[in-house]
Motif scaffolding. Structure first.
Motif, mmCIF file in Angstrom:
data_model
loop_
_atom_site.group_PDB
_atom_site.id
_atom_site.type_symbol
_atom_site.label_atom_id
_atom_site.label_comp_id
_atom_site.label_asym_id
_atom_site.label_seq_id
_atom_site.Cartn_x
_atom_site.Cartn_y
_atom_site.Cartn_z
ATOM 1 N N ARG A 88 -7.405 4.845 -3.954
ATOM 2 C CA ARG A 88 -6.276 5.755 -3.822
ATOM 3 C C ARG A 88 -5.214 5.539 -4.906
ATOM 4 O O ARG A 88 -4.598 6.493 -5.392
ATOM 5 N N ASP A 140 -1.284 2.053 4.666
ATOM 6 C CA ASP A 140 -1.949 1.643 5.905
ATOM 7 C C ASP A 140 -2.789 0.364 5.789
ATOM 8 O O ASP A 140 -3.459 -0.014 6.754
ATOM 9 N N HIS A 141 -2.775 -0.293 4.641
ATOM 10 C CA HIS A 141 -3.688 -1.438 4.496
ATOM 11 C C HIS A 141 -3.409 -2.544 5.519
ATOM 12 O O HIS A 141 -4.341 -3.135 6.068
ATOM 13 N N GLY A 191 -5.284 -4.890 -1.308
ATOM 14 C CA GLY A 191 -6.591 -5.453 -0.957
ATOM 15 C C GLY A 191 -6.830 -6.805 -1.630
ATOM 16 O O GLY A 191 -7.545 -7.658 -1.090
ATOM 17 N N ASP A 216 0.832 -1.206 0.000
ATOM 18 C CA ASP A 216 0.000 0.000 0.000
ATOM 19 C C ASP A 216 0.870 1.261 0.000
ATOM 20 O O ASP A 216 0.469 2.305 -0.515
ATOM 21 N N GLY A 253 -9.527 3.108 6.856
ATOM 22 C CA GLY A 253 -9.477 3.133 5.390
ATOM 23 C C GLY A 253 -10.738 2.589 4.739
ATOM 24 O O GLY A 253 -11.647 2.116 5.418
ATOM 25 N N VAL A 254 -10.757 2.651 3.426
ATOM 26 C CA VAL A 254 -11.897 2.185 2.647
ATOM 27 C C VAL A 254 -12.097 0.672 2.821
ATOM 28 O O VAL A 254 -13.194 0.147 2.639
ATOM 29 N N SER A 255 -11.037 -0.025 3.207
ATOM 30 C CA SER A 255 -11.161 -1.467 3.392
ATOM 31 C C SER A 255 -12.089 -1.801 4.572
ATOM 32 O O SER A 255 -12.651 -2.893 4.608
ATOM 33 N N ASP A 303 -1.392 4.767 0.587
ATOM 34 C CA ASP A 303 -0.919 5.531 1.735
ATOM 35 C C ASP A 303 -0.291 4.661 2.826
ATOM 36 O O ASP A 303 -0.064 5.119 3.947
ATOM 37 N N LEU A 318 -15.577 -1.915 3.189
ATOM 38 C CA LEU A 318 -15.630 -2.994 2.194
ATOM 39 C C LEU A 318 -15.714 -4.359 2.871
ATOM 40 O O LEU A 318 -16.623 -5.150 2.594
ATOM 41 N N ASN A 371 -4.581 -1.294 8.949
ATOM 42 C CA ASN A 371 -6.050 -1.297 8.958
ATOM 43 C C ASN A 371 -6.603 -2.706 9.161
ATOM 44 O O ASN A 371 -7.464 -2.937 10.017
ATOM 45 N N LEU A 393 -9.790 -5.350 -4.933
ATOM 46 C CA LEU A 393 -10.079 -6.698 -4.445
ATOM 47 C C LEU A 393 -11.190 -7.404 -5.234
ATOM 48 O O LEU A 393 -11.328 -8.628 -5.158
ATOM 49 N N ASP A 442 -1.989 -5.371 -5.914
ATOM 50 C CA ASP A 442 -2.972 -4.617 -5.129
ATOM 51 C C ASP A 442 -3.059 -5.179 -3.701
ATOM 52 O O ASP A 442 -3.344 -6.367 -3.524
ATOM 53 N N GLY A 482 -18.252 -0.312 -3.907
ATOM 54 C CA GLY A 482 -17.030 0.280 -4.473
ATOM 55 C C GLY A 482 -17.124 0.657 -5.937
ATOM 56 O O GLY A 482 -16.271 1.363 -6.457
HETATM 57 P P1 ADP Z 1 -7.405 3.349 1.914
HETATM 58 O O1 ADP Z 1 -7.317 3.237 0.421
HETATM 59 O O2 ADP Z 1 -8.548 4.189 2.363
HETATM 60 O O3 ADP Z 1 -6.103 3.731 2.542
HETATM 61 P P2 ADP Z 1 -6.868 0.571 2.522
HETATM 62 O O4 ADP Z 1 -5.449 0.922 2.239
HETATM 63 O O5 ADP Z 1 -7.106 -0.128 3.808
HETATM 64 O O6 ADP Z 1 -7.781 1.871 2.454
HETATM 65 O O7 ADP Z 1 -7.432 -0.357 1.366
HETATM 66 C C1 ADP Z 1 -7.021 -0.230 0.037
HETATM 67 C C2 ADP Z 1 -7.631 -1.356 -0.790
HETATM 68 O O8 ADP Z 1 -9.025 -1.178 -0.926
HETATM 69 C C3 ADP Z 1 -7.098 -1.436 -2.198
HETATM 70 O O9 ADP Z 1 -5.923 -2.214 -2.264
HETATM 71 C C4 ADP Z 1 -8.237 -2.061 -2.995
HETATM 72 O O10 ADP Z 1 -8.125 -3.457 -3.089
HETATM 73 C C5 ADP Z 1 -9.455 -1.722 -2.166
HETATM 74 N N1 ADP Z 1 -10.288 -0.739 -2.853
HETATM 75 C C6 ADP Z 1 -10.088 0.585 -2.954
HETATM 76 N N2 ADP Z 1 -11.083 1.183 -3.641
HETATM 77 C C7 ADP Z 1 -11.956 0.193 -3.993
HETATM 78 C C8 ADP Z 1 -13.197 0.140 -4.723
HETATM 79 N N3 ADP Z 1 -13.755 1.238 -5.219
HETATM 80 N N4 ADP Z 1 -13.795 -1.070 -4.858
HETATM 81 C C9 ADP Z 1 -13.251 -2.182 -4.346
HETATM 82 N N5 ADP Z 1 -12.090 -2.193 -3.661
HETATM 83 C C10 ADP Z 1 -11.446 -1.041 -3.483
#
Ligand code: ADP
Ligand code: MG
Length: 218
Positions: free
Chosen positions: A174, A36-37, A189, A29, A77-79, A34, A82, A40, A129, A187, A120
């Motif tokens: 991101r 942090d995946h 995620g 990541d 994060g967005v994860s 950024d 998700l 997170n 993902l 990737d 997403g």
């Molecule tokens: P952030 O992007 O907020 O820092 P994370 O780093 O925890 O959150 O998660 C990033 C992961 O989220 C990516 O590697 C990707 O697999 C997944 N991701 C990001 N945007 C989407 C989306 N729109 N749909 C599905 N998965 C997504």
């Protein structure tokens, strides 16, 4: 195929794997996001696993809800939303059930994919993902294959799919800000999702060959 006890073992096993892989996922990541995946995911599933062991759950529905809530509350994060969606879909599919069969398991995984797509808005090939969840569901619905075989097969599919995100250009999340520079790194995620299937399937059918995910190869 999967009961409450197995579900608990899956969550704690996945939490342990994520703790071990925290720096690998952060490094991936870091290259295209950024950084942090790993943090997170490790935090989210540690909290989820603790919550699950402290809460009195009576069926897979409320067990999955507890995990979904814990993830939503602990992942920045967005994860977070998700993976929370995944467990919300599982909860809806398994409401009131203390054990589920293969059919119900694959229906729940399919419904989780639909939830991820709805949330997403990512399609195949956008380096998210979804690139792992989509071929996994296709594999589970392969007509010629017996259920147990399909489940085992889907781990290999998930692992390969995560590796295959490496050359892709990100157009969601991101990493999309990097444009062409998002190419050349797997990737994060997708890797955490492949590990999700390694641990889930190992609890259900056993004998899963895990990958030692190492940044140098990803
Ligand atoms: P952030 O992007 O907020 O820092 P994370 O780093 O925890 O959150 O998660 C990033 C992961 O989220 C990516 O590697 C990707 O697999 C997944 N991701 C990001 N945007 C989407 C989306 N729109 N749909 C599905 N998965 C997504
Ligand atoms: Mg991130």
């Amino acid at each position: 195929v999967l009961n409450l006890d197995g579900f608990g073992r899956f969550i704690s096993a996945y939490a342990r794997r994520l703790a071990d892989l925290q720096s690998v996922l952060n490094e991936l990541d870091n290259r295209i996001g950024d950084g942090d995946h790993g943090t997170n995911m490790a935090r989210g599933f540690r909290v989820a696993s603790e919550k699950l062991s402290q809460t009195t759950v009576t069926d897979l529905g409320n067990a999955c809800s507890a995990v979904a809530m814990a993830l939503l509350g602990s992942v920045g994060g967005v994860s977070g939303p998700l993976y929370s969606t995944v467990f919300m879909k599982f909860a809806a599919a398994w409401k009131g059930a203390t054990t589920v069969d293969f059919e119900s398991l694959r229906e729940a995984i399919k419904s989780a994919l639909e939830g991820l797509e709805a949330r997403g808005k990512a399609k195949r090939g956008e380096k998210t993902l979804i690139d792992v969840w989509l071929p996994v569901v296709e594999c589970l619905y392969e007509e010629e294959t017996a259920p147990e075989e399909a489940l085992k097969q889907c781990v290999k599919v998930a692992q390969q799919a995560a590796i295959d995100t490496k050359p892709l250009r990100a157009t969601k999340g991101r990493a999309a800000y990097l444009g062409d520079r998002s190419k050349g790194t797997c990737d994060p995620g997708s890797v955490s999702s492949a590990v999700f299937f390694e641990e889930l399937v190992d609890v259900v059918v056993g004998g899963v060959e895990r990958i030692e995910w190492q940044t140098s190869a990803l």
